[in-house]
Write an enzyme that holds these catalytic residues in place. Structure first.
Site, PDB file in Angstrom:
ATOM      1  CG  ASP A   1      41.081  34.918  37.825  1.00 37.29           C
ATOM      2  OD1 ASP A   1      40.981  33.697  37.620  1.00 37.29           O
ATOM      3  OD2 ASP A   1      41.148  35.427  38.953  1.00 37.29           O
TER       4      ASP A   1
ATOM      5  CD  GLU B   1      43.209  41.551  40.722  1.00 40.24           C
ATOM      6  OE1 GLU B   1      42.500  41.915  39.778  1.00 40.24           O
ATOM      7  OE2 GLU B   1      42.800  41.527  41.901  1.00 40.24           O
TER       8      GLU B   1
ATOM      9  N   GLY C   1      32.448  39.856  43.887  1.00 39.31           N
ATOM     10  CA  GLY C   1      32.599  39.024  45.093  1.00 39.31           C
ATOM     11  C   GLY C   1      32.079  37.614  44.935  1.00 39.31           C
ATOM     12  CB  ALA C   2      30.046  35.975  42.442  1.00 39.86           C
ATOM     13  N   GLY C   3      33.463  35.351  42.908  1.00 40.14           N
ATOM     14  CA  GLY C   3      34.511  34.459  42.402  1.00 40.14           C
ATOM     15  C   GLY C   3      34.432  34.301  40.895  1.00 40.14           C
TER      16      GLY C   3
ATOM     17  CB  THR D   1      47.348  24.492  38.787  1.00 38.59           C
ATOM     18  OG1 THR D   1      46.259  24.975  38.000  1.00 38.59           O
ATOM     19  CG2 THR D   1      46.935  23.226  39.510  1.00 38.59           C
ATOM     20  CG  ASP D   2      46.577  30.757  38.437  1.00 35.43           C
ATOM     21  OD1 ASP D   2      46.742  30.490  39.647  1.00 35.43           O
ATOM     22  OD2 ASP D   2      45.963  31.766  38.043  1.00 35.43           O
TER      23      ASP D   2
ATOM     24  CD  GLU E   1      39.831  26.826  40.667  1.00 40.89           C
ATOM     25  OE1 GLU E   1      40.436  27.814  40.195  1.00 40.89           O
ATOM     26  OE2 GLU E   1      38.735  26.428  40.252  1.00 40.89           O
TER      27      GLU E   1
ATOM     28  CB  SER F   1      31.224  52.848  37.837  1.00 40.69           C
ATOM     29  OG  SER F   1      30.276  51.924  38.286  1.00 40.69           O
TER      30      SER F   1
HETATM   31  C1  GLA Z   1      41.863  33.122  41.975  1.00 43.48           C
HETATM   32  C2  GLA Z   1      43.098  33.741  41.345  1.00 43.48           C
HETATM   33  C3  GLA Z   1      43.583  32.896  40.176  1.00 43.48           C
HETATM   34  C4  GLA Z   1      43.738  31.444  40.592  1.00 43.48           C
HETATM   35  C5  GLA Z   1      42.503  30.948  41.337  1.00 43.48           C
HETATM   36  C6  GLA Z   1      42.674  29.558  41.906  1.00 43.48           C
HETATM   37  O1  GLA Z   1      40.805  33.140  41.085  1.00 43.48           O
HETATM   38  O2  GLA Z   1      42.805  35.035  40.889  1.00 43.48           O
HETATM   39  O3  GLA Z   1      44.778  33.401  39.675  1.00 43.48           O
HETATM   40  O4  GLA Z   1      44.888  31.252  41.364  1.00 43.48           O
HETATM   41  O5  GLA Z   1      42.148  31.797  42.404  1.00 43.48           O
HETATM   42  O6  GLA Z   1      42.762  28.631  40.875  1.00 43.48           O
END
Ligand code: GLA
Length: 382
Positions: free
Chosen positions: A171, A159, A121-123, A32-33, A30, A64
């Site tokens: 993502d 994005e 919005g839930a990640g 790190t990308d 997490e 939609s």
């Molecule tokens: C979000 C971003 C990703 C990544 C994560 C943290 O999801 O969209 O690119 O940086 O946070 O790991």
């Protein structure tokens, strides 16, 4: 209404293809990308479905299922980052087409109908799912042959530059390139990936996700500040990206940094990459039941060193561990969104109940639990 039905209703014709792309959770790796590091997400079985057909009108039309009465039409020539469409849900679709065209692909016009089942919005990367499915649909229907990783890059550009969110590639890569029954070990420096089999069910385990219902936003500045800290630290340490640092370099790197905050940020990134490597080694040996401590260590590092957790995320983790989870951690950008727990399959309900009770006791909004299984990335369904 399905995407295909919606398409027929909105455009009075048949779609040329049906496509879908999934949301994701990140198992480990997490923040790190954007440092050239390692991540290990997997696609989940909640998907954005898209019915699409090309048009010759030079127009993108989107509708939609969540707002079936509103067809938004945008002339391709007028589409640019900063145009008003960039800020609503339609921006993810229009942005993907814009990004495809920026990459030199001749997409003239397209009509699409979207039905997204990925919670917003839930990640769980609902926006990446929409960007990836749109990129796939428009490229496939225009006979443009591009790889899943290229789809991910085009979607990420949408994005970053169109929606204006400074995310890394994780993502979109997870949504585009995951394979069913696997995690995606992605090296974000080389953008090369390995699908490692991941089948919790075969070990009588399950991955539970708790949406804390705390809205998270990557655009609010904290995410960008973390990125900037990593860039500053890399410059001081004389590397291009922090991901170049190995765990054996950590002590020396920390001794070079005077600012305690930068030291914490670097310690997170370097130890997190090491945890991903160790998780990958265990998963290659099919030792899922041994990864729990790495997941939990990742959470503590995100909470204490990277400072991106929230009271709700911490509560999911501590309660899940108290009732026997093998490991638990926040997943995604943090400050809200979701946390995951790796649990014994026969402890799913007990974990859900315990987290619900803890949230009531602390006066938090009720979390939404779901069991997730590693699903297939973006694909043509018909
Ligand atoms: C979000 C971003 C990703 C990544 C994560 C943290 O999801 O969209 O690119 O940086 O946070 O790991």
């Amino acid at each position: 209404m399905s995407a295909a039905e919606l398409f027929r209703t909105a455009y009075s014709r048949e779609p040329d293809g049906l496509f879908s792309a999934p949301g994701r959770v990140n198992l480990i790796g997490e923040h790190t990308d954007y440092t050239g590091g390692l991540v290990m997400p997997f696609a989940i079985d909640a998907r954005a479905h898209l019915a699409a057909a090309m048009n010759r009108d030079g127009v993108i039309r989107v509708v939609s299922a969540q707002r079936p009465d509103e067809v938004i039409a945008v002339a391709l020539q007028t589409v640019h980052p900063g145009s008003s469409v960039a800020h609503g849900w339609a921006g993810y679709l229009v942005g993907a087409i814009w990004s495809l065209r920026c990459s030199g692909f001749d997409v003239r016009g397209v009509d699409v109908a979207l039905d997204s089942q990925v919670p917003v919005g839930a990640g769980l990367s609902s926006s990446a799912a929409i960007e990836c499915v749109t990129t796939l649909a428009a490229s496939a229907l225009s006979h443009i042959d591009i790889s899943p990783m290229e789809i991910a890059k085009i979607a990420q550009r949408a994005e970053n530059e169109f929606a204006g969110v400074p995310c890394g590639p994780m993502d979109q890569a997870a949504s585009a390139a995951s394979q069913e029954g696997s995690v995606l070990l992605l090296d974000t420096r080389t953008m090369t990936a390995e699908n490692i089999p991941f089948d919790p069910g075969a070990h009588a385990l399950a991955v539970l996700v708790f949406d804390t219902k705390v809205a998270h936003s990557l655009a609010d500045g904290e995410y960008g500040r973390r990125r900037a800290s990593c860039e500053r630290a890399a410059a001081i340490l004389g590397v291009k990206l922090l991901g170049e640092l190995h765990i054996d370099d950590l002590a020396h790197a920390l001794s070079e940094l005077a600012d305690p905050e930068l030291r914490r940020r670097v310690r997170h990134v370097v130890t997190e990459n090491d945890r991903v490597r160790r998780t990958a080694r265990l998963l290659r040996m099919d030792a899922i039941d041994e990864i729990g401590d790495l997941l939990t260590a990742s959470h503590y590092s995100l909470r204490d060193d990277y400072e991106v957790s929230s009271p709700e995320l911490d509560q999911v983790v501590s309660t899940a561990l108290e009732v026997g989870a093998l490991g638990a951690r926040m997943t995604g950008g943090g400050f809200g969104g979701s946390a995951i727990a790796l649990v014994q399959a026969d402890r799913i309900q007990a974990t859900i109940d315990a987290v619900a009770t803890a949230f009531v006791q602390r006066g938090f909004t009720a979390p939404v639990p779901r069991v997730v299984k590693p699903a297939q990335g973006a694909r043509r369904d018909q």
